[in-house]
Design a protein around this motif. Structure first.
Motif, PDB file in Angstrom:
ATOM      1  N   ILE A 118       0.627  -1.241  -0.060  1.00 19.04           N
ATOM      2  CA  ILE A 118      -0.034  -0.125  -0.072  1.00 19.04           C
ATOM      3  C   ILE A 118       0.780   1.176   0.141  1.00 19.04           C
ATOM      4  O   ILE A 118       1.641   1.363   0.841  1.00 19.04           O
ATOM      5  N   ASN A 119       0.656   2.070  -1.120  1.00 21.46           N
ATOM      6  CA  ASN A 119       1.596   3.240  -0.992  1.00 21.46           C
ATOM      7  C   ASN A 119       2.916   2.791  -0.943  1.00 21.46           C
ATOM      8  O   ASN A 119       3.684   3.583  -0.278  1.00 21.46           O
ATOM      9  N   ASN A 120       3.584   1.840  -1.434  1.00 24.68           N
ATOM     10  CA  ASN A 120       5.041   1.369  -1.587  1.00 24.68           C
ATOM     11  C   ASN A 120       5.247   1.009  -0.312  1.00 24.68           C
ATOM     12  O   ASN A 120       6.625   0.923   0.171  1.00 24.68           O
ATOM     13  N   CYS A 121       4.421   0.663   0.761  1.00 23.20           N
ATOM     14  CA  CYS A 121       4.713   0.274   2.041  1.00 23.20           C
ATOM     15  C   CYS A 121       4.523  -1.313   2.119  1.00 23.20           C
ATOM     16  O   CYS A 121       3.309  -1.737   1.612  1.00 23.20           O
ATOM     17  N   GLU A 122       5.150  -2.141   2.711  1.00 23.16           N
ATOM     18  CA  GLU A 122       4.939  -3.632   2.849  1.00 23.16           C
ATOM     19  C   GLU A 122       4.114  -3.611   4.174  1.00 23.16           C
ATOM     20  O   GLU A 122       4.870  -3.406   5.284  1.00 23.16           O
ATOM     21  N   ILE A 123       2.945  -4.409   4.231  1.00 26.44           N
ATOM     22  CA  ILE A 123       2.290  -4.718   5.374  1.00 26.44           C
ATOM     23  C   ILE A 123       2.393  -6.212   5.468  1.00 26.44           C
ATOM     24  O   ILE A 123       1.679  -6.947   4.519  1.00 26.44           O
ATOM     25  N   ILE A 124       2.967  -6.550   6.522  1.00 24.09           N
ATOM     26  CA  ILE A 124       2.941  -8.301   6.822  1.00 24.09           C
ATOM     27  C   ILE A 124       2.108  -8.531   7.812  1.00 24.09           C
ATOM     28  O   ILE A 124       2.168  -8.127   9.039  1.00 24.09           O
ATOM     29  N   SER A 125       1.224  -9.766   7.574  1.00 19.35           N
ATOM     30  CA  SER A 125       0.511 -10.127   8.760  1.00 19.35           C
ATOM     31  C   SER A 125       0.446 -11.631   8.636  1.00 19.35           C
ATOM     32  O   SER A 125       0.453 -12.234   7.655  1.00 19.35           O
ATOM     33  N   ILE A 126       0.654 -12.537   9.777  1.00 13.28           N
ATOM     34  CA  ILE A 126       0.354 -13.704  10.074  1.00 13.28           C
ATOM     35  C   ILE A 126      -1.167 -14.415   9.865  1.00 13.28           C
ATOM     36  O   ILE A 126      -1.918 -13.447  10.382  1.00 13.28           O
ATOM     37  N   MET A 127      -1.185 -15.126   9.038  1.00 15.60           N
ATOM     38  CA  MET A 127      -2.577 -15.721   8.779  1.00 15.60           C
ATOM     39  C   MET A 127      -2.932 -16.891   9.653  1.00 15.60           C
ATOM     40  O   MET A 127      -2.276 -17.766   9.899  1.00 15.60           O
ATOM     41  N   SER A 128      -4.079 -16.893  10.165  1.00 18.02           N
ATOM     42  CA  SER A 128      -4.585 -18.020  11.132  1.00 18.02           C
ATOM     43  C   SER A 128      -5.107 -19.215  10.152  1.00 18.02           C
ATOM     44  O   SER A 128      -5.378 -18.927   8.846  1.00 18.02           O
ATOM     45  N   ALA A 129      -5.429 -20.306  10.556  1.00 12.95           N
ATOM     46  CA  ALA A 129      -5.808 -21.413   9.725  1.00 12.95           C
ATOM     47  C   ALA A 129      -7.143 -20.989   9.169  1.00 12.95           C
ATOM     48  O   ALA A 129      -7.394 -21.058   8.028  1.00 12.95           O
ATOM     49  N   ALA A 130      -8.033 -20.290   9.936  1.00 12.66           N
ATOM     50  CA  ALA A 130      -9.396 -19.813   9.447  1.00 12.66           C
ATOM     51  C   ALA A 130      -9.246 -18.895   8.261  1.00 12.66           C
ATOM     52  O   ALA A 130      -9.853 -18.933   7.043  1.00 12.66           O
ATOM     53  N   GLN A 131      -8.359 -17.970   8.266  1.00  7.28           N
ATOM     54  CA  GLN A 131      -7.972 -17.093   7.133  1.00  7.28           C
ATOM     55  C   GLN A 131      -7.756 -18.003   6.084  1.00  7.28           C
ATOM     56  O   GLN A 131      -7.964 -17.691   4.771  1.00  7.28           O
ATOM     57  N   ILE A 132      -6.759 -18.794   6.187  1.00 10.09           N
ATOM     58  CA  ILE A 132      -6.272 -19.611   5.007  1.00 10.09           C
ATOM     59  C   ILE A 132      -7.050 -20.365   4.545  1.00 10.09           C
ATOM     60  O   ILE A 132      -7.354 -20.580   3.146  1.00 10.09           O
ATOM     61  N   ILE A 133      -8.216 -21.125   5.319  1.00 10.91           N
ATOM     62  CA  ILE A 133      -9.383 -21.643   4.909  1.00 10.91           C
ATOM     63  C   ILE A 133     -10.314 -20.778   3.770  1.00 10.91           C
ATOM     64  O   ILE A 133     -10.659 -21.196   2.739  1.00 10.91           O
ATOM     65  N   ARG A 134     -10.318 -19.559   4.367  1.00 11.06           N
ATOM     66  CA  ARG A 134     -11.184 -18.566   3.391  1.00 11.06           C
ATOM     67  C   ARG A 134     -10.561 -18.431   2.206  1.00 11.06           C
ATOM     68  O   ARG A 134     -11.299 -18.263   1.487  1.00 11.06           O
ATOM     69  N   GLU A 135      -9.185 -18.149   2.226  1.00  6.72           N
ATOM     70  CA  GLU A 135      -8.579 -17.994   1.218  1.00  6.72           C
ATOM     71  C   GLU A 135      -8.559 -18.960   0.099  1.00  6.72           C
ATOM     72  O   GLU A 135      -8.809 -18.895  -1.024  1.00  6.72           O
ATOM     73  N   ILE A 136      -8.522 -20.164   0.454  1.00  9.78           N
ATOM     74  CA  ILE A 136      -8.631 -21.441  -0.122  1.00  9.78           C
ATOM     75  C   ILE A 136      -9.961 -21.422  -0.910  1.00  9.78           C
ATOM     76  O   ILE A 136     -10.426 -21.827  -1.933  1.00  9.78           O
ATOM     77  N   GLU A 137     -10.856 -21.218   0.013  1.00  8.81           N
ATOM     78  CA  GLU A 137     -12.365 -21.294  -0.575  1.00  8.81           C
ATOM     79  C   GLU A 137     -12.475 -20.245  -1.553  1.00  8.81           C
ATOM     80  O   GLU A 137     -13.545 -20.637  -2.470  1.00  8.81           O
ATOM     81  N   ALA A 138     -11.891 -19.145  -1.508  1.00  4.81           N
ATOM     82  CA  ALA A 138     -12.308 -18.054  -2.682  1.00  4.81           C
ATOM     83  C   ALA A 138     -11.445 -18.307  -4.120  1.00  4.81           C
ATOM     84  O   ALA A 138     -11.508 -17.570  -5.044  1.00  4.81           O
ATOM     85  N   LEU A 139     -10.555 -19.298  -3.995  1.00  8.20           N
ATOM     86  CA  LEU A 139      -9.845 -19.865  -5.169  1.00  8.20           C
ATOM     87  C   LEU A 139     -10.649 -20.332  -6.191  1.00  8.20           C
ATOM     88  O   LEU A 139     -11.543 -21.163  -6.193  1.00  8.20           O
ATOM     89  N   PRO A 140     -10.281 -19.992  -7.655  1.00  9.15           N
ATOM     90  CA  PRO A 140     -11.119 -20.898  -8.827  1.00  9.15           C
ATOM     91  C   PRO A 140     -10.894 -22.136  -8.540  1.00  9.15           C
ATOM     92  O   PRO A 140     -10.057 -22.923  -7.911  1.00  9.15           O
ATOM     93  N   PRO A 141     -11.929 -23.216  -9.084  1.00 11.59           N
ATOM     94  CA  PRO A 141     -11.969 -24.182  -9.058  1.00 11.59           C
ATOM     95  C   PRO A 141     -10.657 -25.442  -9.008  1.00 11.59           C
ATOM     96  O   PRO A 141     -10.458 -26.087  -8.321  1.00 11.59           O
TER      97      PRO A 141
END
Length: 101
Positions: free
Chosen positions: A20-43
């Motif tokens: 964001i505006n050439n700044c890196e924002i790093i965050s640790i993802m929880s298992a629930a967040q990873i699962i939501r990301e997987i669910e949003a993937l194309p088939p």
């Protein structure tokens, strides 16, 4: 290049890096967040993740017919990444996981 070379067995934390505006924002993802990301993937990408997750679990050796089916899929797979996953699945299916060998 086989599957282990693509995904070396190292212990890492999953992080998300956003710019964001050439700044890196790093965050640790929880298992629930990873699962939501997987669910949003194309088939097709979700299918690849599911196959990878299955490889992580305990496995008994596969039957000869199941191994033959995987070998047939591998022979017709043009995508190198998917071929690497199939190769690892065949190897694991032949030997099983070390706890079952």
């Amino acid at each position: 290049m086989g599957f282990p070379a693509l995904f070396p067995r190292v212990s890492i934390k999953v992080i998300s890096i956003d710019r964001i505006n050439n700044c890196e924002i790093i965050s640790i993802m929880s298992a629930a967040q990873i699962i939501r990301e997987i669910e949003a993937l194309p088939p097709d990408e979700k299918d690849t993740v599911v196959k990878f997750a299955v490889l992580l679990g305990p496995r008994q050796p596969l039957s000869p017919s199941a191994l033959g089916s995987l070998a047939t899929q591998l022979a017709g797979e043009p995508d190198d990444a998917k071929a690497a996953l199939l190769t690892e699945e065949i190897i694991t299916g032949f030997y099983g996981n070390p706890s079952h060998a």
